[in-house]
Design a protein around this motif. Structure first.
Motif, PDB file in Angstrom:
ATOM      1  N   VAL A  22      50.872  29.601  44.374  1.00 49.34           N
ATOM      2  CA  VAL A  22      51.099  30.583  43.310  1.00 49.34           C
ATOM      3  C   VAL A  22      49.898  31.509  43.181  1.00 49.34           C
ATOM      4  CG1 VAL A  22      52.837  29.379  41.991  1.00 49.34           C
ATOM      5  CG2 VAL A  22      50.460  28.805  41.619  1.00 49.34           C
ATOM      6  N   LYS A  23      48.724  30.955  43.447  1.00 49.91           N
ATOM      7  CA  LYS A  23      47.531  31.804  43.407  1.00 49.91           C
ATOM      8  C   LYS A  23      47.629  32.878  44.484  1.00 49.91           C
ATOM      9  CE  LYS A  23      43.231  30.874  45.075  1.00 49.91           C
ATOM     10  NZ  LYS A  23      41.980  30.124  45.211  1.00 49.91           N
ATOM     11  N   ALA A  24      48.074  32.443  45.659  1.00 43.88           N
ATOM     12  CA  ALA A  24      48.206  33.405  46.750  1.00 43.88           C
ATOM     13  C   ALA A  24      49.207  34.489  46.383  1.00 43.88           C
ATOM     14  CB  ALA A  24      48.641  32.688  48.014  1.00 43.88           C
ATOM     15  N   GLU A  25      50.250  34.096  45.656  1.00 43.74           N
ATOM     16  CA  GLU A  25      51.230  35.099  45.220  1.00 43.74           C
ATOM     17  C   GLU A  25      50.568  36.153  44.350  1.00 43.74           C
ATOM     18  OE1 GLU A  25      54.863  33.883  43.298  1.00 43.74           O
ATOM     19  OE2 GLU A  25      55.205  32.452  44.910  1.00 43.74           O
ATOM     20  N   LEU A  26      49.747  35.680  43.438  1.00 44.03           N
ATOM     21  CA  LEU A  26      49.053  36.624  42.561  1.00 44.03           C
ATOM     22  C   LEU A  26      48.106  37.509  43.362  1.00 44.03           C
ATOM     23  CD1 LEU A  26      48.178  34.556  39.383  1.00 44.03           C
ATOM     24  CD2 LEU A  26      49.711  36.499  39.540  1.00 44.03           C
ATOM     25  N   LEU A  27      47.396  36.890  44.283  1.00 41.82           N
ATOM     26  CA  LEU A  27      46.471  37.664  45.121  1.00 41.82           C
ATOM     27  C   LEU A  27      47.227  38.722  45.913  1.00 41.82           C
ATOM     28  CD1 LEU A  27      44.209  34.833  46.486  1.00 41.82           C
ATOM     29  CD2 LEU A  27      43.416  36.795  45.198  1.00 41.82           C
ATOM     30  N   HIS A  28      48.367  38.291  46.412  1.00 40.85           N
ATOM     31  CA  HIS A  28      49.180  39.223  47.191  1.00 40.85           C
ATOM     32  C   HIS A  28      49.629  40.385  46.316  1.00 40.85           C
ATOM     33  CE1 HIS A  28      53.013  39.921  49.752  1.00 40.85           C
ATOM     34  NE2 HIS A  28      52.045  40.723  50.085  1.00 40.85           N
ATOM     35  N   TYR A  29      49.997  40.040  45.111  1.00 36.53           N
ATOM     36  CA  TYR A  29      50.452  41.077  44.185  1.00 36.53           C
ATOM     37  C   TYR A  29      49.312  42.044  43.868  1.00 36.53           C
ATOM     38  CZ  TYR A  29      53.135  43.023  40.300  1.00 36.53           C
ATOM     39  OH  TYR A  29      53.806  43.860  39.478  1.00 36.53           O
TER      40      TYR A  29
END
Lengths: 105, 927
Positions: free
Chosen positions: B369-376
């Protein structure tokens, strides 16, 4: 157009995760990408339906349920291959039909 | 959060007990029975003890949660006079202040002296001890009398804390009950005019804070969740009249830490009804995330919610973007994502530092989920980068309407022509720096992307990880760092290529082709082009075919490792058409393939190979080099290796070599395509047979050589096509010599009638015998002498080389083709009859036994036998032998009874000659 494939493809990761957490076939919105939402539906045989749509798009669940029925009909064709591409024109027309019926815009 | 307990120390007792008290907080494992709720276990309650001051209580704002719960009055005075004069007054003043507060619990703590001292205390006549007097004076107030049995008695503290706990819970129960009642009342009035969501919010917020003091985060979070739901419901039903403006226009709104609730006096703003929607939403969100992070294993949920909130609120910001500075949304989204991640990371680090480590599965989920935020957050960089002309992402094309909107909003500033760059409007320092120069932008972009990749990989989201890698690659590509870009894209194509995600493959491959072209890597270039052509929807096929043809040409120089194999790319279609069984052993058999090229341009194929499988694991390989496949249908003829075993052969696969790569087309076991062919043994141009005639030849003396000279007959028959002319040369290989001859007699017979049609003498030049024209149903016969070096040799190997020119046979065949047939034959050279003799004395005479063994494969007819050369001997009797057949290996013995009749001749040492007349039964020739 290729962006849509990128979105759907990366959402598959989340579907893979989410499909084990529920006994429902309809997984609701699994991923969001800017304005795009990705809904998913996993049949008991493991086929995954992905729909990229905008935030409010009518009755996605019913769309998937009807799509599942169409998919089963295609699979019942003895000449169709599991995991093969579906190139039935009739299937295409019917899917467009249910999309018109359930999905607005 | 901590609960505050105040103490008023009347007689410097706190100093003595402070250490004892503080060592027992926080309180752990408390059961809490809330009004109308089930009993629950509280993990811990932190208590901070502060000295009491009458003015320490803040101005009471309705609904504001207060940490104050219990107020202690510490007394240990045992002098009734002192009590009467000062303590009692102080106590009643204290009670007057505390008692006025709602839900605050006063507690008088009387610390008695240890028992040892107590006995010395004089017993008073009036009213007993001070403790008793306090009890009677302040009967309604809670009081605890601690009576240590000795100075170090710790049991009194259990008693003290039990009381304290009870009072704290009572205080909070009271407060929460109050909130409950108030909110329920307000909620009931929701539809009345004049109802204000902000008031409702403040009450719920207060309740949530109160729960938070007790570390009941779940309950607190629920309050906010209810508030959020109520907010949206009201927004739908009534709009949001109680919010002044949308907000977000203050400097730094896009760059502050959104989880910092003390950045603005949010609560005051809400109370005054002056909060903006922007601030309100952020406050609500920040509180939720704060609580989530604190609750056990809440980081994942926090990130998930953060992503949901940030995406949805970003959309809201887009809608209100007219009133905001340009690129506000992007900057805000970026900041929000990064600050949530920072807080979560801090929390994780804290838990790792403490004993409560987070389970791995949870950590992996968090990485995802952190990676999702980073991606965003990274995607905001895409937008900002493209607006700053620093980078145009090729995969994620920034939607044009976003940019259009941005330009529109800048237009409101009165300068429609002048486009503002994001770095002028964005206030996040990190972003501002990154947008200054391309290098700074790249480093930020790469660092965030790499973090995201790491996160996605840790959480097993390989597809998404590769998507982000693709973004990195396109940055490299944009910066013309082709080798870095191609390395990533190659990885992507090998993992995901050809699985039906065609537009995606195409987008990647198009770039990869350019990379490889720039890098001059021809092998991978061909590879990428072929992959690209294999996708159905590709345009500009001509360009890629040109690349392939060009690269394959360059590749010829470097013949190294094998390239990848492509299974049945659809731009070609391969069918086996027929198998050509050829004649003559110079031209090989050929397999004809029909290759349909669906591309719009001719494709050069360096090598075409087909493998055919026959019975008993016999294989046959056909191949041809350098084929040009024109668009449309092509017939390609593959030359076959020598056939060792005739029979049915099945085409198994066809491989086309393009550069290093192989295109492989399998032929399915079942299917409609014709794929099995009858393969004959390599048919020879004509039949050649040689046999040794049973007779020996006496050559002219000058030709005489040591050994036996035999005649052998050469027969050429059944040519596949009429022969115009031919020349035959025979070369003995083993222990034999062909004497030089000048002419040869050629007989041509008709096969049907077996009659000699023509007979001619032809000259022999350079040991080559010329053969005149003969047709398919004629047989050419001629004889050649052969001198055997050793008469005992059974076999002679002779190599025949026949060079022939075909005559025109039918209208289809123009003839004139030259062919060569070379064949080495083992010729049986066994003498026709082997003769040996024995002498047996008999009376006065001698029996001569001559043993004749047939050696010719053709039965020989014996015409007569004559014995001569013996002088002085008379043949008395002999066995008759004549007009009979001798077969190969048959033994016949001739017996002569001889008598020495003339003594003029010696009895011994005479030579006799046995002459056997015979002829071959087949030839009918008398020899």
């Amino acid at each position: 157009k290729h962006l849509n494939q990128f979105i759907a493809h990366s959402a598959l990761d989340i579907v893979d995760e989410a499909m084990w957490g529920t006994n429902q076939m309809y997984l609701k919105v699994v991923d969001r990408f800017n304005d795009h939402h990705v809904s998913a539906y996993v049949t008991p045989s493991g086929a995954k339906f992905m729909l990229i749509h905008e935030a409010s798009t009518g009755d996605v669940r019913s769309f998937f349920t009807d799509l599942h029925e169409l998919y089963v009909k295609v699979m019942m064709n003895p000449f169709s291959e599991v995991n093969g591409a579906i190139d039935s024109h009739q299937f295409d027309v019917k899917v467009r039909g249910i999309a018109r019926k359930y999905l607005s815009g | 959060m901590t609960v505050t307990v105040t103490f008023l120390d009347s007689s410097t007792v706190w100093f003595e007990i402070e250490a004892e008290v503080l060592s027992r907080v926080p309180l752990c494992g408390i059961t809490w029975l809330q009004h109308n709720r089930v009993q629950r276990l509280l993990d811990s309650i932190n208590i901070s003890f502060v000295p009491y001051k009458p003015d320490m209580f803040p101005r009471a704002v309705p609904g504001t949660a207060t940490p104050f719960a219990v107020h202690l009055y510490l007394v240990n005075c045992d002098d009734p006079d002192l009590y009467k004069t000062s303590v009692k007054k102080q106590l009643s003043d204290w009670l007057a202040v505390i008692g006025a507060k709602k839900n605050q619990e006063p507690l008088i703590v009387y610390l008695g002296a240890p028992d040892a001292n107590r006995k010395q205390a004089p017993s008073r006549l009036f009213g007993g001890s001070v403790a008793d007097r306090i009890k009677s004076d302040f009967a309604k107030t809670n009081m605890i009398h601690l009576k240590p049995s000795h100075p170090k008695d710790v049991s009194i503290w259990n008693e003290f804390f039990a009381k304290l706990r009870e009072l704290i819970l009572a205080s909070f129960n009271g407060k929460l009950l109050q909130y409950d009642e108030d909110t329920r009342r307000l909620d009931a009035q929701r539809l009345l005019p004049g109802w204000n969501y902000c008031q409702f919010f403040i009450l719920k917020d207060g309740a949530a804070c109160t729960y938070e003091f007790l570390n009941v985060h779940g309950e607190a979070l629920m309050q906010y969740d209810e508030l959020e739901a109520a907010f949206f419901q009201n927004l739908q039903e009534q709009g949001a009249p109680w919010f002044q403006s949308f907000g977000g226009s203050e400097t730094g709104d896009d760059s502050h830490d959104i989880l910092n609730v003390s950045r603005k006096p949010y609560r005051d703003l809400i109370l005054q009804n002056t909060i903006s929607i922007f601030d309100f939403r952020i406050y609500l969100f920040a509180r939720q995330i704060q609580l989530l992070i604190k609750s056990p294993n809440g980081v994942v949920e926090a990130c998930v919610r953060a992503k949901k909130f940030i995406t949805s609120f970003a959309r809201t910001l887009q809608e209100y973007s007219v009133g905001l500075v340009p690129y506000f949304t992007e900057s805000w989204v970026y900041t929000a994502c990064m600050s949530v991640i920072r807080h979560c990371d801090e929390n994780i680090a804290e838990s790792n530092a403490s004993a409560t480590a987070i389970p791995t599965s949870e950590l992996n989920a968090y990485e995802g989920v952190k990676a999702e935020l980073l991606h965003y957050a990274r995607m905001q960089l895409d937008i900002l980068g493209s607006a700053s002309d620093l980078f145009t992402s090729s995969i994620h094309k920034v939607k044009t309407e976003v940019n259009a909107m941005m330009e529109h909003s800048t237009g409101n500033d009165g300068s429609p022509e002048e486009k503002k760059f994001p770095r002028e409007t964005v206030s996040n320092k990190e972003l501002k720096d990154a947008l200054e120069t391309a290098e700074a932008f790249d480093s930020l972009y790469l660092s965030i992307s790499n973090r995201a990749v790491k996160g996605f990989e840790a959480s097993q989201r390989k597809r998404t990880a590769l998507l982000v890698k693709g973004d990195i690659a396109s940055l490299y590509f944009h910066r013309a760092q082709y080798s870095e870009a191609s390395a990533i894209w190659e990885q992507i194509t090998t993992q995901f290529g050809g699985k039906g995600w065609e537009s995606m493959d195409e987008a990647v491959l198009e770039k990869l082709v350019i990379c490889q072209k720039e890098l001059g890597r021809f092998g991978p270039l061909v590879d990428a082009c072929l992959r690209l052509l294999a996708t159905d929807s590709v345009k500009d096929t001509e360009k890629y075919v040109d690349f392939i043809n060009g690269a394959a040409h360059d590749l010829k120089a470097e013949k190294n490792a094998n390239g990848p194999t492509f299974a049945e790319p659809r731009f070609l279609k391969v069918n086996a058409v027929k198998f050509v069984n050829r004649i003559g052993n110079e031209d090989a058999h050929a397999l004809e393939l029909q290759i349909d090229n669906y591309l719009s341009k001719a494709l050069k194929v360096q090598k075409v190979t087909s493998i055919l499988a026959g019975k008993e694991s016999a294989g046959l390989t056909c191949n041809v080099d350098d084929v040009l496949l024109n668009p449309g249908s092509n017939i390609v003829r593959l030359w076959c290796e020598k056939v060792s075993l005739a029979g049915m052969y099945v085409v198994e696969s066809v491989k086309l070599g393009v550069g290093h790569a192989l295109l492989e087309y399998g032929f399915p076991k079942s299917g409609v395509r014709k794929r099995s062919f009858h393969v004959f043994e390599q048919a020879e141009a004509m039949l050649l047979s040689v046999k040794v005639l049973p007779s020996e030849v006496t050559m002219a003396p000058h030709l005489y050589r040591r050994g036996v000279t035999r005649l052998f007959q050469v027969e050429l028959s059944n040519p596949m096509k009429p022969i115009q002319s031919a020349s035959v040369s025979a070369i003995p290989i083993t222990s034999a010599v062909i004497p030089t001859i000048t002419t040869a007699t050629i007989q041509i017979k008709d096969n049907q009638t077996q009659t000699v049609i023509r007979q001619e003498d032809t000259p022999v030049k350079d040991r080559q015998i010329s053969i005149p024209a003969f047709s398919t149903n004629e047989t050419v016969t001629f004889t050649l002498p052969l001198t055997l070096n050793d008469s005992d040799v059974d076999f002679v190997s002779v190599k025949f080389v026949i060079v022939f020119t075909t005559a025109s046979g039918s209208s289809m065949d123009e003839g004139g083709k030259e062919g060569t047939l070379s064949k080495t034959l083992d010729i049986s050279a066994v003498p026709p009859l082997k003769i040996s003799h024995t002498l047996i004395p008999r009376g006065s005479g001698i029996l001569l036994q001559v043993l004749v063994v047939g050696g010719s494969s053709v039965p020989l007819r014996i015409d007569g036998v004559r014995l001569h050369g013996l002088k002085g001997f008379k043949v008395l009797d002999y066995s008759q032998w004549g007009d009979s057949l001798v077969f190969e290996g048959q033994t016949h013995s001739l017996v002569y009874l001889l008598e020495h009749s003339d003594s003029a001749f010696p009895r011994h040492g005479q030579k006799a000659k046995v002459v056997i007349k015979y002829h071959s039964t087949v030839d009918g020739e008398f020899l």
